[in-house]
Scaffold this motif. Structure first.
Motif, PDB file in Angstrom:
ATOM      1  N   VAL A  48      22.644  49.907  23.359  1.00 41.39           N
ATOM      2  CA  VAL A  48      23.153  50.919  24.280  1.00 41.39           C
ATOM      3  C   VAL A  48      21.983  51.602  24.980  1.00 41.39           C
ATOM      4  O   VAL A  48      20.917  51.794  24.405  1.00 41.39           O
ATOM      5  N   VAL A  49      22.210  51.941  26.243  1.00 41.84           N
ATOM      6  CA  VAL A  49      21.200  52.644  27.049  1.00 41.84           C
ATOM      7  C   VAL A  49      21.762  54.017  27.381  1.00 41.84           C
ATOM      8  O   VAL A  49      22.912  54.138  27.810  1.00 41.84           O
ATOM      9  N   VAL A  59      19.077  51.576  20.458  1.00 37.33           N
ATOM     10  CA  VAL A  59      19.198  52.559  21.530  1.00 37.33           C
ATOM     11  C   VAL A  59      17.948  52.594  22.399  1.00 37.33           C
ATOM     12  O   VAL A  59      16.825  52.710  21.892  1.00 37.33           O
ATOM     13  N   THR A  60      18.138  52.462  23.716  1.00 36.73           N
ATOM     14  CA  THR A  60      17.063  52.734  24.668  1.00 36.73           C
ATOM     15  C   THR A  60      17.402  54.061  25.343  1.00 36.73           C
ATOM     16  O   THR A  60      18.470  54.198  25.943  1.00 36.73           O
ATOM     17  N   LEU A  61      16.490  55.026  25.208  1.00 40.24           N
ATOM     18  CA  LEU A  61      16.715  56.360  25.775  1.00 40.24           C
ATOM     19  C   LEU A  61      15.756  56.551  26.943  1.00 40.24           C
ATOM     20  O   LEU A  61      14.544  56.650  26.755  1.00 40.24           O
ATOM     21  N   ALA A  69      19.436  47.941  31.183  1.00 42.38           N
ATOM     22  CA  ALA A  69      20.869  47.639  31.220  1.00 42.38           C
ATOM     23  C   ALA A  69      21.145  46.139  31.244  1.00 42.38           C
ATOM     24  O   ALA A  69      22.275  45.715  30.960  1.00 42.38           O
ATOM     25  N   ALA A  70      20.106  45.340  31.564  1.00 37.93           N
ATOM     26  CA  ALA A  70      20.333  43.900  31.750  1.00 37.93           C
ATOM     27  C   ALA A  70      20.982  43.256  30.529  1.00 37.93           C
ATOM     28  O   ALA A  70      21.816  42.363  30.673  1.00 37.93           O
ATOM     29  N   ASP A  71      20.622  43.702  29.314  1.00 32.39           N
ATOM     30  CA  ASP A  71      21.238  43.101  28.112  1.00 32.39           C
ATOM     31  C   ASP A  71      22.009  44.147  27.303  1.00 32.39           C
ATOM     32  O   ASP A  71      22.240  43.975  26.112  1.00 32.39           O
ATOM     33  N   ALA A  72      22.410  45.234  27.972  1.00 27.25           N
ATOM     34  CA  ALA A  72      23.078  46.318  27.230  1.00 27.25           C
ATOM     35  C   ALA A  72      24.582  46.098  27.149  1.00 27.25           C
ATOM     36  O   ALA A  72      25.198  45.553  28.063  1.00 27.25           O
ATOM     37  N   GLN A  90      28.387  48.236  40.055  1.00 28.06           N
ATOM     38  CA  GLN A  90      28.393  47.017  40.872  1.00 28.06           C
ATOM     39  C   GLN A  90      27.789  45.823  40.133  1.00 28.06           C
ATOM     40  O   GLN A  90      28.226  44.701  40.306  1.00 28.06           O
ATOM     41  N   ARG A  91      26.741  46.085  39.320  1.00 28.88           N
ATOM     42  CA  ARG A  91      26.020  44.985  38.655  1.00 28.88           C
ATOM     43  C   ARG A  91      26.531  44.686  37.270  1.00 28.88           C
ATOM     44  O   ARG A  91      25.905  43.907  36.555  1.00 28.88           O
ATOM     45  N   ARG A  92      27.567  45.332  36.830  1.00 25.61           N
ATOM     46  CA  ARG A  92      27.948  45.269  35.412  1.00 25.61           C
ATOM     47  C   ARG A  92      28.127  43.837  34.921  1.00 25.61           C
ATOM     48  O   ARG A  92      28.652  42.984  35.608  1.00 25.61           O
TER      49      ARG A  92
END
Ligand code: CTP
Ligand code: CA
Length: 228
Positions: A15-16, A55-57, A89-92, A139-141
């Motif tokens: 998660v980001v 987690v990426t914060l 977010a690319a691999d989130a 848009q990129r989800r």
């Protein structure tokens, strides 16, 4: 709910979370900023880690200790936040935009300090719009990715929230009423969480951790089951 890094309901998920408030530089010593303390974003990061997530914060200009078990990516401006969030977010599995992102930045960065003695009076500062990170995430989800926004509103809180949710293309929007003495820098928060599916979850005033846990409950319910 199950807790702890081994068996939490977010185990195996990335998660980001973005937190804090961006600063848009005017010159080497000045910026346009906002009142975000980062407390709500940090509570989200801490609770996600406690529920087992990686987690990426992405943290903008906060003075809070790094939450245990998270990877903190410090950023300053909205553009720096955009790069860091989109990369993470690319691999989130889920992205929660709790940060207060500046809508505008000075059109020209002045490489040297603006002096009051220059010219006859103060020069107006021209502004340009920043990219909307949340809309871009929508848009990129990736398939199955859950996108969560926050909305700070001072008037017509719910109507503005519904319209914003539709405009941004996110799955959930945490709407809170802000004002000088509400929310900012306070340990507690109250919100209405609107879902793109029409759902509405009211969260009574309480600790920012409690609101964070409710957000993760709603996110977890929308995640696809993990691959066997
Ligand atoms: N947001 C974003 N990028 C921006 C501005 C906002 O990702 N450039 C995100 C915030 O992090 C938040 C959500 O969008 O999750 C809503 O922010 P808010 O300021 O309430 O909405 P705006 O679309 O900027 O509209 P306005 O300020 O005009 O109400
Ligand atoms: Ca805004």
């Amino acid at each position: 709910l199950a807790r702890g890094t081994a068996g939490g309901d977010l185990a195996g998920r990335h998660v980001v979370v973005s937190a804090g408030g961006t600063r848009e530089p005017i010159d080497p010593v000045r910026f346009i900023g906002n009142r975000s303390s980062g407390l709500q974003g940090y509570a989200l990061a801490r609770t996600a880690a406690a529920r087992g997530a990686r987690v990426t914060l992405v943290s903008a200009n906060v003075s809070l200790p790094d939450p245990a078990g998270t990877r903190v990516v410090p950023v300053g401006s909205a553009e720096e936040m955009r790069k860091a969030v989109l990369e993470a977010a690319a691999d989130a599995d889920a992205v929660v935009m709790a940060a207060a992102v500046a809508d505008f930045r000075p059109a020209d960065y002045r490489g040297s300090k603006i002096k009051k003695s220059e010219g006859t009076g103060p020069e107006p500062i021209a502004l340009v719009k920043n990219a909307d990170i949340l809309a871009e995430l929508g848009q990129r989800r990736r398939a199955g990715q859950v996108i969560v926004g926050f909305a700070a509103e001072t008037d017509d809180v719910l109507a503005n929230g519904r319209a914003k949710l539709a405009r941004k293309g996110s799955d959930l929007l945490v709407v809170n009423e802000v004002g000088e003495h509400l929310t900012f820098g306070r340990p507690d928060n109250a919100a209405v969480i609107l879902g793109a599916d029409g759902s509405r979850t009211d969260v009574a005033r309480g600790a920012k951790e409690a609101l964070a846990d409710t957000v993760w409950d709603l996110v977890a319910a929308r995640l696809e089951p993990p691959a066997p």
